[in-house]
Design an enzyme around this catalytic site. Structure first.
Site, PDB file in Angstrom:
ATOM      1  N   LYS A  92     -28.305 -31.794 -21.224  1.00 54.98           N
ATOM      2  CA  LYS A  92     -27.106 -30.945 -21.172  1.00 54.98           C
ATOM      3  C   LYS A  92     -25.850 -31.788 -21.389  1.00 54.98           C
ATOM      4  CE  LYS A  92     -27.109 -31.428 -16.138  1.00 54.98           C
ATOM      5  NZ  LYS A  92     -27.584 -30.831 -14.873  1.00 54.98           N
TER       6      LYS A  92
ATOM      7  N   TYR B 183       3.148 -46.209 -16.079  1.00 50.41           N
ATOM      8  CA  TYR B 183       3.691 -45.015 -15.407  1.00 50.41           C
ATOM      9  C   TYR B 183       3.817 -45.266 -13.907  1.00 50.41           C
ATOM     10  CZ  TYR B 183       2.916 -42.060 -19.537  1.00 50.41           C
ATOM     11  OH  TYR B 183       2.949 -41.491 -20.780  1.00 50.41           O
TER      12      TYR B 183
ATOM     13  N   MET C   5      -3.344 -41.853 -20.963  1.00 50.48           N
ATOM     14  CA  MET C   5      -4.321 -41.013 -21.661  1.00 50.48           C
ATOM     15  C   MET C   5      -5.080 -41.789 -22.738  1.00 50.48           C
ATOM     16  SD  MET C   5      -3.774 -37.406 -23.664  1.00 50.48           S
ATOM     17  CE  MET C   5      -3.026 -36.579 -22.271  1.00 50.48           C
TER      18      MET C   5
HETATM   19  C1  LIG Z   1     -28.447 -31.680 -14.211  1.00 51.27           C
HETATM   20  C2  LIG Z   1     -29.724 -31.211 -13.621  1.00 51.27           C
HETATM   21  C3  LIG Z   1     -30.844 -32.059 -13.574  1.00 51.27           C
HETATM   22  C4  LIG Z   1     -30.767 -33.540 -13.907  1.00 51.27           C
HETATM   23  O1  LIG Z   1     -30.141 -34.204 -12.830  1.00 51.27           O
HETATM   24  P1  LIG Z   1     -29.989 -35.799 -12.749  1.00 51.27           P
HETATM   25  O2  LIG Z   1     -29.420 -36.051 -11.397  1.00 51.27           O
HETATM   26  O3  LIG Z   1     -29.017 -36.167 -13.813  1.00 51.27           O
HETATM   27  O4  LIG Z   1     -31.321 -36.384 -12.975  1.00 51.27           O
HETATM   28  C5  LIG Z   1     -32.050 -31.512 -13.160  1.00 51.27           C
HETATM   29  N1  LIG Z   1     -32.149 -30.225 -12.778  1.00 51.27           N
HETATM   30  C6  LIG Z   1     -31.091 -29.379 -12.786  1.00 51.27           C
HETATM   31  C7  LIG Z   1     -31.260 -27.980 -12.332  1.00 51.27           C
HETATM   32  C8  LIG Z   1     -29.845 -29.856 -13.182  1.00 51.27           C
HETATM   33  O5  LIG Z   1     -28.776 -29.040 -13.147  1.00 51.27           O
END
Ligand SMILES: *Cc1c(COP(=O)(O)O)cnc(C)c1O
Length: 345
Positions: free
Chosen positions: A36, A243, A291
């Site tokens: 993701k 800044y 930034m």
């Molecule tokens: C993001 C996520 C993972 C992976 O988590 P990590 O801590 O990065 O290994 C697994 N299961 C779900 C439901 C997640 O949202």
């Protein structure tokens, strides 16, 4: 000289981390890859492709749009699950790209079963994190699970703290709710896997460990980021930098400005107390992160415009940067942004 920083992503290290994580569970336990948020900033199409070639058969992303992009990159075959769930009317999208929803409520389940009868999916149940997933009564309301439900999963809230009592509670609740169910069971992300075999079940969902982050301490480092020095100036004692004028020169010195800032993942909260590395030598951040720019105290470091400063790499891990900023490696990686020139190895 280019003004852009360079981000190096070691796909071989990601594959090695996936294999090493896979070796920590029993051979029957599948090791799925979580890609993701553009594979935690590392590039979902590249990472997905490398892992699919290495034999990963199951992927998780958050959104259908991410799933569609991943499917185009890895082709037919591997399973792609959408953690966010199923929105009524998205059936065509799931169908076109061969995606599977993680059904997080009885309402979502009813919609999926109606829109795409018999199409494979997962069901998520809540075991105490109270973020996503069905309550026990919702799961019960589905009656006997149809064969199209391939995975029953849950997610842990405190697995990165092995002593936390919620871990054992969630494990017990997961066992109670899934007793006698047929589908593959899945409870653990990276931290859960490391809690031991009780937490493995049929499938684990590996994210941060693939990308070289805590708590998978044996991980190979995956990302390196270098930004060029674009200006150097001399300072008199008493002059301030940046800044808010928060950094004051205590002696005559030199400041190097590098072409990377908080839009490139150098979290502004890290500020003073953080360092970059030039030729392996630490050079402290001087003043606030901007930034697009960071100012470094190079009074004791021989360097010139055009030299590259390491902000992530052998001398500084994502977890080093994360602790300087009071955050976790996940956030450092996903904050890296799109301005670095990317080199894949
Ligand atoms: C993001 C996520 C993972 C992976 O988590 P990590 O801590 O990065 O290994 C697994 N299961 C779900 C439901 C997640 O949202």
């Amino acid at each position: 000289m280019s003004l852009n920083g360079v981000l190096t992503i070691d796909l071989e290290a990601i594959v090695a981390n996936w294999r090493a994580l896979d070796a920590l569970s029993e051979p029957e336990t599948q090791t799925a890859a979580v890609v993701k948020a553009d594979a935690y900033g590392c590039g979902a199409t590249k990472v997905g492709g490398a892992l699919a070639r290495a034999g990963a058969g199951t992927f998780f992303v958050a959104l259908p749009s991410e799933g569609a992009e991943l499917r185009a990159a890895i082709g037919p075959g591997p399973q792609i699950y959408i953690l966010g769930g199923y929105a009524v009317g998205d059936g065509g999208l799931f169908d076109r790209h061969d995606l599977r929803p993680v059904l997080n409520s009885a309402v979502q389940a009813a919609a999926w079963f109606q829109d795409r009868p018999g199409a494979p999916c997962a069901v998520q149940i809540d075991t105490g994190m109270n973020r996503l997933g069905m309550e026990a009564h919702e799961l019960a309301s589905l009656g006997p699970l149809p064969d199209c439900v391939q995975i029953v999963m849950s997610h842990m809230g405190c697995a990165d703290d092995p002593a936390h009592p919620l871990n054992a509670q969630q494990l017990a609740e997961f066992r109670r709710l899934t007793e006698g169910l047929g589908p593959t069971l899945s409870l653990s992300a990276t931290a859960g896997l490391l809690l031991g075999p009780d937490y493995h079940f049929g499938l684990t969902r590996m994210g941060i460990g693939l990308y070289g982050g805590w708590p998978f301490l044996e991980a190979r480092r995956v990302v390196a980021a270098h930004a060029p020095i674009i200006q150097i100036r001399d300072l008199d004692a008493g002059e301030t930098v940046g800044y808010g004028a928060t950094w004051i020169a205590e002696r005559p010195g030199r400041i190097a400005t590098i072409s990377a800032g908080y839009a490139d993942g150098l979290i502004r909260a890290s500020g003073n107390g953080c360092a970059a590395y030039i030729g392996g030598q630490p050079v402290p951040f001087a003043g606030r992160v901007s930034m697009d720019l960071v100012t470094l105290d190079v009074t004791d470091c021989a360097c010139a415009p055009g030299d590259m400063a390491e902000v992530l790499g052998p001398n500084q891990s994502i977890d080093d940067l994360a602790s300087a900023a009071g955050t976790i490696g996940h956030e450092i990686l996903t904050a890296i942004g799109s301005r670095y020139r990317r080199e894949y190895r």
